[in-house]
Design a protein around this motif. Structure first.
Motif, PDB file in Angstrom:
ATOM      1  N   LYS A 120     -14.087   4.706   0.228  1.00 10.03           N
ATOM      2  CA  LYS A 120     -12.825   5.475   0.433  1.00 10.03           C
ATOM      3  C   LYS A 120     -12.970   6.726  -0.489  1.00 10.03           C
ATOM      4  O   LYS A 120     -12.552   7.979  -0.203  1.00 10.03           O
ATOM      5  N   VAL A 170     -12.281  12.472 -11.893  1.00 11.86           N
ATOM      6  CA  VAL A 170     -11.295  12.140 -10.813  1.00 11.86           C
ATOM      7  C   VAL A 170     -11.770  10.866 -10.158  1.00 11.86           C
ATOM      8  O   VAL A 170     -10.993  10.063  -9.575  1.00 11.86           O
ATOM      9  N   VAL A 217     -11.208   7.743 -11.979  1.00 15.81           N
ATOM     10  CA  VAL A 217      -9.804   7.401 -11.883  1.00 15.81           C
ATOM     11  C   VAL A 217      -9.334   6.645 -10.693  1.00 15.81           C
ATOM     12  O   VAL A 217      -8.773   5.874 -10.653  1.00 15.81           O
ATOM     13  N   THR A 218      -9.897   7.442  -9.572  1.00 13.64           N
ATOM     14  CA  THR A 218      -9.305   7.170  -8.137  1.00 13.64           C
ATOM     15  C   THR A 218      -9.953   5.669  -7.909  1.00 13.64           C
ATOM     16  O   THR A 218      -9.280   4.713  -7.388  1.00 13.64           O
ATOM     17  N   MET A 265      -8.145   2.834  -9.628  1.00 18.60           N
ATOM     18  CA  MET A 265      -6.770   2.557  -9.008  1.00 18.60           C
ATOM     19  C   MET A 265      -6.952   1.705  -7.818  1.00 18.60           C
ATOM     20  O   MET A 265      -6.234   0.810  -7.625  1.00 18.60           O
ATOM     21  N   LEU A 266      -7.986   2.254  -7.039  1.00 21.86           N
ATOM     22  CA  LEU A 266      -8.495   1.336  -5.744  1.00 21.86           C
ATOM     23  C   LEU A 266      -8.627  -0.097  -6.177  1.00 21.86           C
ATOM     24  O   LEU A 266      -8.110  -0.973  -5.438  1.00 21.86           O
ATOM     25  N   GLU A 318      -5.477  -1.652  -7.142  1.00 21.48           N
ATOM     26  CA  GLU A 318      -4.709  -1.699  -5.733  1.00 21.48           C
ATOM     27  C   GLU A 318      -5.206  -3.215  -4.793  1.00 21.48           C
ATOM     28  O   GLU A 318      -4.641  -3.945  -4.335  1.00 21.48           O
ATOM     29  N   MET A 359      -9.783  -0.241 -20.559  1.00 21.58           N
ATOM     30  CA  MET A 359     -10.370   1.221 -20.770  1.00 21.58           C
ATOM     31  C   MET A 359     -11.212   0.877 -21.747  1.00 21.58           C
ATOM     32  O   MET A 359     -12.354   1.779 -22.150  1.00 21.58           O
ATOM     33  N   LYS A 409      -0.385   2.673   0.403  1.00 21.89           N
ATOM     34  CA  LYS A 409      -1.456   2.427  -0.686  1.00 21.89           C
ATOM     35  C   LYS A 409      -2.341   3.535  -0.780  1.00 21.89           C
ATOM     36  O   LYS A 409      -2.490   4.385   0.172  1.00 21.89           O
ATOM     37  N   LEU A 410      -2.924   3.635  -1.979  1.00 20.78           N
ATOM     38  CA  LEU A 410      -3.636   4.722  -2.166  1.00 20.78           C
ATOM     39  C   LEU A 410      -4.954   4.797  -1.212  1.00 20.78           C
ATOM     40  O   LEU A 410      -5.150   5.850  -0.869  1.00 20.78           O
ATOM     41  N   SER A 411      -5.231   3.651  -0.832  1.00 20.92           N
ATOM     42  CA  SER A 411      -6.608   3.624  -0.034  1.00 20.92           C
ATOM     43  C   SER A 411      -6.418   4.233   1.338  1.00 20.92           C
ATOM     44  O   SER A 411      -7.070   4.901   1.945  1.00 20.92           O
ATOM     45  N   LEU A 451      -6.041   7.969   0.976  1.00 22.03           N
ATOM     46  CA  LEU A 451      -7.158   8.635   0.941  1.00 22.03           C
ATOM     47  C   LEU A 451      -7.898   8.679   2.452  1.00 22.03           C
ATOM     48  O   LEU A 451      -8.424   9.584   2.742  1.00 22.03           O
ATOM     49  N   SER A 452      -7.639   7.664   3.247  1.00 22.44           N
ATOM     50  CA  SER A 452      -8.096   7.806   4.497  1.00 22.44           C
ATOM     51  C   SER A 452      -7.248   8.893   5.375  1.00 22.44           C
ATOM     52  O   SER A 452      -7.984   9.448   6.305  1.00 22.44           O
ATOM     53  N   ARG A 512      -8.133  12.647   4.291  1.00 31.95           N
ATOM     54  CA  ARG A 512      -9.594  13.026   4.682  1.00 31.95           C
ATOM     55  C   ARG A 512      -9.425  13.472   6.047  1.00 31.95           C
ATOM     56  O   ARG A 512      -9.185  12.995   6.993  1.00 31.95           O
ATOM     57  N   LEU A 558      -3.775  14.917  -9.811  1.00 35.44           N
ATOM     58  CA  LEU A 558      -4.455  13.610  -9.405  1.00 35.44           C
ATOM     59  C   LEU A 558      -4.026  13.124  -7.916  1.00 35.44           C
ATOM     60  O   LEU A 558      -4.061  13.552  -6.879  1.00 35.44           O
ATOM     61  N   HIS A 559      -3.638  11.679  -7.910  1.00 33.25           N
ATOM     62  CA  HIS A 559      -2.993  11.167  -6.769  1.00 33.25           C
ATOM     63  C   HIS A 559      -1.840  11.852  -5.896  1.00 33.25           C
ATOM     64  O   HIS A 559      -1.803  11.415  -4.869  1.00 33.25           O
ATOM     65  N   ASP A 567       3.811   5.418 -15.439  1.00 34.15           N
ATOM     66  CA  ASP A 567       2.793   4.879 -15.707  1.00 34.15           C
ATOM     67  C   ASP A 567       2.223   5.229 -17.253  1.00 34.15           C
ATOM     68  O   ASP A 567       1.303   6.268 -17.259  1.00 34.15           O
ATOM     69  N   ARG A 582      -0.326   3.916 -19.133  1.00 35.19           N
ATOM     70  CA  ARG A 582      -1.487   3.939 -19.284  1.00 35.19           C
ATOM     71  C   ARG A 582      -2.329   5.187 -18.476  1.00 35.19           C
ATOM     72  O   ARG A 582      -2.915   5.684 -19.432  1.00 35.19           O
ATOM     73  N   MET A 583      -1.845   5.489 -17.370  1.00 31.08           N
ATOM     74  CA  MET A 583      -2.497   6.621 -16.915  1.00 31.08           C
ATOM     75  C   MET A 583      -2.280   8.039 -17.618  1.00 31.08           C
ATOM     76  O   MET A 583      -2.851   8.863 -17.517  1.00 31.08           O
ATOM     77  N   ALA A 605      -4.348   8.049 -20.180  1.00 33.33           N
ATOM     78  CA  ALA A 605      -5.901   8.181 -19.924  1.00 33.33           C
ATOM     79  C   ALA A 605      -6.180   9.326 -19.520  1.00 33.33           C
ATOM     80  O   ALA A 605      -7.211   9.835 -19.493  1.00 33.33           O
ATOM     81  N   THR A 606      -5.141   9.776 -18.200  1.00 33.66           N
ATOM     82  CA  THR A 606      -5.769  10.897 -17.502  1.00 33.66           C
ATOM     83  C   THR A 606      -4.706  12.035 -17.427  1.00 33.66           C
ATOM     84  O   THR A 606      -4.964  12.965 -16.967  1.00 33.66           O
ATOM     85  N   LEU A 617       1.489   4.765  -8.549  1.00 33.84           N
ATOM     86  CA  LEU A 617       1.240   5.206  -7.271  1.00 33.84           C
ATOM     87  C   LEU A 617       2.582   5.268  -6.330  1.00 33.84           C
ATOM     88  O   LEU A 617       2.669   6.111  -5.552  1.00 33.84           O
TER      89      LEU A 617
END
Lengths: 80, 606
Positions: free
Chosen positions: A14, A38, A41-42, A45-46, A49, A57, B16-18, B21-22, B25, B46-47, B205, B207-208, B211-212, B218
């Protein structure tokens, strides 16, 4: 190749769709130029999930290769 | 996790993030994304970028290109969005954008001593954002979202008690949001609607964030992105509603209990029918057409609709189809009277069998069941209707619509009783053609995007594309209004294009179906030829499933009419077939009116 490896490979696909399965299984942050912060991180997260595991971390160095992540998942995931 | 989507009344599945992402794209070999969105925020996007792309893909069938700015600089990112506008702009404001001390990535003190300073900084920053928003909204539509995350635990009171400091901060933001909502082109994301889909306690979130710099779970990023896309690229609102009567508009079966015993009030345990009537009355006041399809005795219905305590006025109900035939046949006659397609209409009936029958006959129509035995579900229905009929602004044309449809009945009767020339001559018609480019006027774009029949090519514009088109110095726009002895139709046609080296090229030309049979289209072209000083017009013509009226008009000038592509019409060829037209013409150029009396104007017409 066990199901965890297949599922993790899917996660990598992905994020790095242009990388083939074989290259993914041998990949690390040094072998994939697109593996930047990036992408890291992605990817994490995947993994969260897909496997229900929240990456620690403090062990970030282990998450910089496919093998390292797979070992971490096998060790910690309730869904692994 | 699922949350209820109030528009469809179905649970919205978390993407879902997956999956996102699909979706985000682009397929291999696909052309570059044709739509772009500026995501203006101060956090790491980011997301949220991925989810915006994914929901854009769901909305349009192709990913949306998302532009982002610099971390921690929301005002600067607004300036960047104004300098290089996209088709649309999403502004997501969180507390740290107003003062970094209100975020988790800064540790500059939460003591009571700094609260005055924080408050002053927040107000200063909000003032700055207000003027920047104004600037961005002139270039593209803006969806604005107020803070969706909680304030940090900065107040001095216990958890159950709001501190005056927190209340003042929230009041300052609410005041800013209310001001921003007044800016043309800015639309606010409803905090209430967001809360229905994303629980407040499940958004952050930590933690996120640490961290980022990406602060959302999500699930929250998914919901936020979906709603921002809905706000920036709204679906066309429905135009009309057809309702049943018994146990829908009122409680009871008219034929069984009689006119006096049907009810819609609290005393008769029928308040939910009263609320429904009240809602329909509000829709009618905004120009939504209301029709009746009922299996009933016509005389009884006439008597019932004459009751003075009815909350929706009988004059706003048209047509009224009362008979014992299938509902789908009544619906078909109503659609014909309105001259609109089933996709623009909502049908409401308490009988699931009737909604199924209508839905089978008109699959594109939205058919909803009235919850006659379950008042709890009424609010769901009304919220769903609000979503389906929601629109940015109410225009004069919306208020005219029902009256002009009623008048069209008399218009048709008279038209058929005499020759076309005689009929047109006694109408006392006045056509106004206004040449002006007004980004603040939503009517031309509304006409372009909702007209199907008299439509040059079916082309639709996003608001951003329309604003860019108007900003093009080579573009021209003419908006046509019409009035005759039957009353005003308002602004009913738009023609727009680009001045080219060889000839002006018309890229869009639409006319409302309410304005057919009046030869307005001839005058429109005549005035465009004259105003542009053109000896030829090129048209981006494309046949569509429904633009037969346009094709019929063009077939007078092109024999045979080409299947698709650019059409060239010379002024000489046009004038050769220009019929006698007994209308008075007014022209307005950038706000200045002038009367025009083409040679065809008949004496005696005002």
């Amino acid at each position: 190749m066990d199901t965890n490896e297949v599922r993790l490979q899917e996660c990598f696909s992905k994020v790095f769709p242009e990388i083939g399965p074989e290259a993914i299984r041998n990949s690390s942050i040094d072998t994939i130029p697109a593996w930047d912060s990036v992408a890291s991180v992605t990817l994490l997260m995947l993994v969260q999930e897909e496997f229900g595991v929240v990456p620690d971390m403090d062990r970030f160095e282990e998450f910089t290769s496919f093998r390292g992540l797979l070992d971490y998942i096998r060790e910690t995931s309730p869904n692994a | 996790m699922t949350r209820n989507n109030m528009l469809t009344n179905r649970p919205r599945e978390h993407l879902k993030l997956s999956e996102a992402l699909s979706l985000a794209r682009a397929p291999e070999g696909a052309p570059p994304a044709s739509r772009s969105v500026w995501l203006v925020c101060g956090f790491t996007p980011l997301h949220l970028v991925t989810y915006l792309q994914a929901h854009g893909r769901r909305r349009f069938g192709e990913p949306v290109h998302v532009l982002t700015g610099v971390f921690g600089d929301l005002p600067g990112n607004l300036e960047r969005a104004a300098a290089e506008p996209a088709n649309a702009t999403a502004v997501v404001l969180e507390w740290p954008d107003l003062d970094p001390r209100l975020g988790l990535r800064h540790a500059a003190g939460w003591t009571t001593a700094v609260s005055t300073d924080i408050e002053a900084e927040v107000r200063k920053q909000l003032d700055r954002l207000r003027s920047l928003l104004d600037h961005v909204a002139q270039r593209s539509p803006v969806a604005l979202c107020g803070p969706t995350l909680p304030l940090p635990p900065i107040g001095h009171t216990g958890l159950a008690q709001d501190s005056p400091f927190e209340l003042r901060l929230r009041a300052a933001v609410q005041s800013f949001l209310a001001d921003a909502a007044e800016i043309r082109g800015v639309r606010l994301l409803s905090a209430e609607h967001l809360a229905a889909e994303s629980l407040a306690a499940q958004r952050l979130d930590v933690r996120m964030t640490l961290a980022t710099g990406f602060p959302y779970t999500l699930a929250h990023g998914d919901v936020l992105a979906a709603l921002l896309i809905e706000l920036l690229f709204p679906c066309s609102p429905k135009k009309a509603l057809i309702t049943d009567l018994d146990d829908t508009l009122w409680h009871g079966i008219l034929g069984e209990i009689g006119v006096q015993r049907i009810a819609w009030d609290l005393e008769n345990h029928a308040q939910h029918h009263g609320l429904y009537q009240q809602f329909l009355a509000a829709l009618a006041s905004r120009g939504v057409l209301l029709g009746i399809a009922s299996k009933n005795e016509p005389d009884l219905v006439r008597e019932a609709l004459a009751r003075r305590d009815l909350l929706v006025t009988a004059s706003s109900l048209f047509p009224i189809e009362v008979n014992w035939g299938p509902k789908s046949a009544s619906v078909a006659r109503i659609l014909k009277a309105w001259n609109i397609g089933p996709a623009d209409v909502v049908f409401v009936d308490d009988s699931p069998m009737e909604t199924a029958e209508v839905s089978a006959a008109f699959p594109e129509m939205t058919c909803l069941t009235f919850p006659r035995r379950d008042p709890d579900k009424l609010i769901d229905l009304l919220c769903q209707l609000r979503g389906l009929f929601g629109r940015q602004e109410i225009l004069e044309e919306d208020r005219l619509r029902t009256a002009s449809l009623r008048a069209s009945e008399h218009f048709e009767v008279e038209r058929k009783s005499t020759s076309e020339e005689d009929f047109l001559a006694q109408l006392g018609a006045v056509i106004t053609v206004e040449f002006a480019k007004k980004p603040s006027d939503p009517r031309p774009l509304e006409l372009v995007n909702k007209t199907n029949q008299f439509n040059l090519n079916g082309r639709r514009f996003t608001e951003g594309e329309w604003m860019a088109h108007l900003a093009n110095p080579d573009s021209f726009v003419a908006v046509v209004s019409y009035e005759d002895k039957f009353g005003p139709l308002g602004r009913i046609a738009v023609i727009t294009g680009l001045n080219g080296a060889d000839a002006p090229r018309v890229v869009s030309w639409v006319m409302s179906c309410r304005a057919f049979s009046r030869r307005i289209e001839h005058h429109t072209l005549d005035r465009v030829f004259a105003a542009l000083g053109a000896s030829r017009l090129d048209f981006d013509y494309r046949p569509t499933e429904r633009n037969w009226p346009l094709r019929e008009f063009f077939s007078r000038f092109f024999e045979p009419l080409p299947s698709e592509g650019a059409l060239c019409l010379t002024k000489a060829a046009f004038e050769e077939r220009f019929p006698q037209l007994p209308h008075a013409i007014k022209e307005i150029f950038d706000g200045h009116e002038r009367s025009s009396t083409p040679g065809v104007l008949l004496e005696g017409v005002p």
